[in-house]
Design a protein around this motif. Sequence first.
Motif, PDB file in Angstrom:
ATOM      1  N   ALA A 199      85.913 160.473  11.789  1.00 43.92           N
ATOM      2  CA  ALA A 199      86.915 159.985  11.040  1.00 43.92           C
ATOM      3  C   ALA A 199      86.537 159.989   9.682  1.00 43.92           C
ATOM      4  O   ALA A 199      85.251 160.354   9.173  1.00 43.92           O
ATOM      5  CB  ALA A 199      87.131 158.252  11.375  1.00 43.92           C
ATOM      6  N   GLY A 200      87.315 159.508   8.707  1.00 48.07           N
ATOM      7  CA  GLY A 200      86.780 159.655   7.342  1.00 48.07           C
ATOM      8  C   GLY A 200      85.897 158.455   6.792  1.00 48.07           C
ATOM      9  O   GLY A 200      85.844 157.585   7.591  1.00 48.07           O
ATOM     10  N   ALA A 201      85.135 158.867   5.969  1.00 48.63           N
ATOM     11  CA  ALA A 201      84.087 157.953   5.330  1.00 48.63           C
ATOM     12  C   ALA A 201      84.336 157.711   3.996  1.00 48.63           C
ATOM     13  O   ALA A 201      83.301 157.060   3.366  1.00 48.63           O
ATOM     14  CB  ALA A 201      82.694 158.467   5.731  1.00 48.63           C
ATOM     15  N   GLY A 202      85.585 157.858   3.472  1.00 48.09           N
ATOM     16  CA  GLY A 202      85.428 157.668   1.946  1.00 48.09           C
ATOM     17  C   GLY A 202      85.710 156.085   1.595  1.00 48.09           C
ATOM     18  O   GLY A 202      85.589 155.953   0.102  1.00 48.09           O
ATOM     19  N   GLU A 203      86.265 155.463   2.242  1.00 50.19           N
ATOM     20  CA  GLU A 203      86.610 154.007   1.984  1.00 50.19           C
ATOM     21  C   GLU A 203      85.872 152.830   2.633  1.00 50.19           C
ATOM     22  O   GLU A 203      85.573 151.802   2.076  1.00 50.19           O
ATOM     23  CB  GLU A 203      88.280 153.737   2.158  1.00 50.19           C
ATOM     24  N   THR A 204      85.979 153.137   3.894  1.00 52.77           N
ATOM     25  CA  THR A 204      85.299 151.749   4.846  1.00 52.77           C
ATOM     26  C   THR A 204      83.724 151.458   4.323  1.00 52.77           C
ATOM     27  O   THR A 204      83.664 150.231   4.438  1.00 52.77           O
ATOM     28  CB  THR A 204      85.269 152.283   6.380  1.00 52.77           C
ATOM     29  N   PRO A 205      82.865 152.113   3.928  1.00 51.65           N
ATOM     30  CA  PRO A 205      81.704 151.819   3.789  1.00 51.65           C
ATOM     31  C   PRO A 205      81.423 150.671   2.636  1.00 51.65           C
ATOM     32  O   PRO A 205      80.230 150.096   2.270  1.00 51.65           O
ATOM     33  CB  PRO A 205      80.819 152.949   3.198  1.00 51.65           C
ATOM     34  N   ILE A 206      82.692 150.686   1.664  1.00 50.04           N
ATOM     35  CA  ILE A 206      82.259 149.501   0.510  1.00 50.04           C
ATOM     36  C   ILE A 206      82.654 148.271   1.206  1.00 50.04           C
ATOM     37  O   ILE A 206      82.168 147.243   0.480  1.00 50.04           O
ATOM     38  CB  ILE A 206      83.407 149.910  -0.477  1.00 50.04           C
ATOM     39  N   MET A 207      83.498 148.031   2.199  1.00 49.54           N
ATOM     40  CA  MET A 207      84.006 146.418   2.499  1.00 49.54           C
ATOM     41  C   MET A 207      82.869 145.379   2.988  1.00 49.54           C
ATOM     42  O   MET A 207      83.395 144.449   3.120  1.00 49.54           O
ATOM     43  CB  MET A 207      85.029 146.927   3.578  1.00 49.54           C
ATOM     44  N   CYS A 208      81.670 145.848   3.137  1.00 51.16           N
ATOM     45  CA  CYS A 208      80.894 144.744   3.703  1.00 51.16           C
ATOM     46  C   CYS A 208      79.894 144.431   2.660  1.00 51.16           C
ATOM     47  O   CYS A 208      78.825 143.556   2.916  1.00 51.16           O
ATOM     48  CB  CYS A 208      79.952 145.162   4.837  1.00 51.16           C
ATOM     49  N   VAL A 209      79.895 144.914   1.553  1.00 51.08           N
ATOM     50  CA  VAL A 209      78.845 144.665   0.510  1.00 51.08           C
ATOM     51  C   VAL A 209      79.073 143.344  -0.371  1.00 51.08           C
ATOM     52  O   VAL A 209      78.124 142.617  -0.176  1.00 51.08           O
ATOM     53  CB  VAL A 209      78.910 145.778  -0.594  1.00 51.08           C
ATOM     54  N   ALA A 210      80.024 143.091  -0.616  1.00 53.88           N
ATOM     55  CA  ALA A 210      80.588 141.898  -1.124  1.00 53.88           C
ATOM     56  C   ALA A 210      80.474 140.673  -0.272  1.00 53.88           C
ATOM     57  O   ALA A 210      79.741 139.383  -0.711  1.00 53.88           O
ATOM     58  CB  ALA A 210      82.041 141.602  -1.706  1.00 53.88           C
ATOM     59  N   PRO A 211      80.792 140.660   0.976  1.00 60.33           N
ATOM     60  CA  PRO A 211      80.470 139.612   2.000  1.00 60.33           C
ATOM     61  C   PRO A 211      79.088 139.359   2.317  1.00 60.33           C
ATOM     62  O   PRO A 211      78.736 138.352   2.178  1.00 60.33           O
ATOM     63  CB  PRO A 211      81.371 139.797   3.132  1.00 60.33           C
ATOM     64  N   ALA A 212      78.200 140.451   2.330  1.00 59.73           N
ATOM     65  CA  ALA A 212      76.878 140.286   2.496  1.00 59.73           C
ATOM     66  C   ALA A 212      76.329 139.686   1.337  1.00 59.73           C
ATOM     67  O   ALA A 212      75.493 138.643   1.434  1.00 59.73           O
ATOM     68  CB  ALA A 212      76.231 141.627   2.995  1.00 59.73           C
ATOM     69  N   VAL A 213      76.579 140.088   0.138  1.00 62.49           N
ATOM     70  CA  VAL A 213      76.148 139.461  -0.878  1.00 62.49           C
ATOM     71  C   VAL A 213      76.640 137.760  -1.072  1.00 62.49           C
ATOM     72  O   VAL A 213      75.838 137.000  -1.294  1.00 62.49           O
ATOM     73  CB  VAL A 213      76.324 140.061  -2.262  1.00 62.49           C
ATOM     74  N   ALA A 214      77.665 137.587  -0.946  1.00 61.05           N
ATOM     75  CA  ALA A 214      78.254 136.265  -0.903  1.00 61.05           C
ATOM     76  C   ALA A 214      77.620 135.138  -0.004  1.00 61.05           C
ATOM     77  O   ALA A 214      77.255 134.202  -0.222  1.00 61.05           O
ATOM     78  CB  ALA A 214      79.723 136.165  -0.839  1.00 61.05           C
ATOM     79  N   ASN A 215      77.431 135.888   1.462  1.00 63.47           N
ATOM     80  CA  ASN A 215      76.671 135.061   2.347  1.00 63.47           C
ATOM     81  C   ASN A 215      75.354 134.756   1.902  1.00 63.47           C
ATOM     82  O   ASN A 215      74.638 133.879   2.556  1.00 63.47           O
ATOM     83  CB  ASN A 215      76.833 135.699   3.666  1.00 63.47           C
ATOM     84  N   ALA A 216      74.562 135.740   1.392  1.00 64.93           N
ATOM     85  CA  ALA A 216      73.229 135.619   0.743  1.00 64.93           C
ATOM     86  C   ALA A 216      73.089 134.723   0.029  1.00 64.93           C
ATOM     87  O   ALA A 216      72.136 133.590   0.016  1.00 64.93           O
ATOM     88  CB  ALA A 216      72.517 137.012   0.572  1.00 64.93           C
ATOM     89  N   VAL A 217      74.008 134.461  -1.236  1.00 67.09           N
ATOM     90  CA  VAL A 217      74.231 133.498  -2.107  1.00 67.09           C
ATOM     91  C   VAL A 217      74.440 132.283  -1.599  1.00 67.09           C
ATOM     92  O   VAL A 217      74.034 131.096  -1.855  1.00 67.09           O
ATOM     93  CB  VAL A 217      75.255 133.746  -2.961  1.00 67.09           C
TER      94      VAL A 217
END
Length: 232
Positions: A199-217
């Motif tokens: 499957a493609g990999a151009g878009e999906t890898p971005i979507m967990c960065v912000a929630p991981a950072v937010a949950n860490a904060v």
Amino acid sequence: SGNAAVESPYAVAAKRSQYVALRETPLRHGSYRGLAATANNFAREVAMDELAGMAGKDPLAFRLEHLEDERLRAVLGGAAKKFGWGRKVAEGRGVGLGCGVEKGGYVAACAEVAVEQGAVVVKRVAQAFECGAIVNPPGLMQQVTGAIVQGLGPALWEAMAFAGGKIANGAFAKYRVPRFSDLPVIEVELVDRKDLPSAGAGETPIMCVAPAVANAVAGLTGKPVREMPVRV
């Protein structure tokens, strides 16, 4: 689009999902990397951490208790292992994670953050990604790494500013994007499933960065984080 775009991957006994159709807006809009999945996944994964807290459960364990999809469980476990989830971190540091499925890709990320001079600083990100059989390993690594870097933008800085009915930061000189000096330690685990179609990999890898950072904060400050960019 439709309800399929917001369906949760978590196994819940009683659930209802719905979406709000985009109506006319006063400003032109266009596509963003990951499309609506970036925002939808942020909301869902932040909520999962809050639910884990209410249940008195570790965020990783809570997710695994409600996940039946083996592919998503695999990347969640892979990211947690690479990150060393559960280990003691230095004083003044917070850790968080997030996971999701989109466009045939499965992704999970863990982040370690600190607050320095009143601002969130991401120190480390470990991410696992699986999109079936890997055809071009170096290309896939670049896509995933680049998505992590880009994902730091909306997580921490990217936002439009308005004054007097006009856009106040409509130029890259004023619109804050990630810089080399912002980059954390980045570790990527690529999961090769040769038994599955690519499957493609151009878009999906971005979507967990912000929630991981937010949950860490949120874990560091003890206050829920429900908006991007994340502020303290």
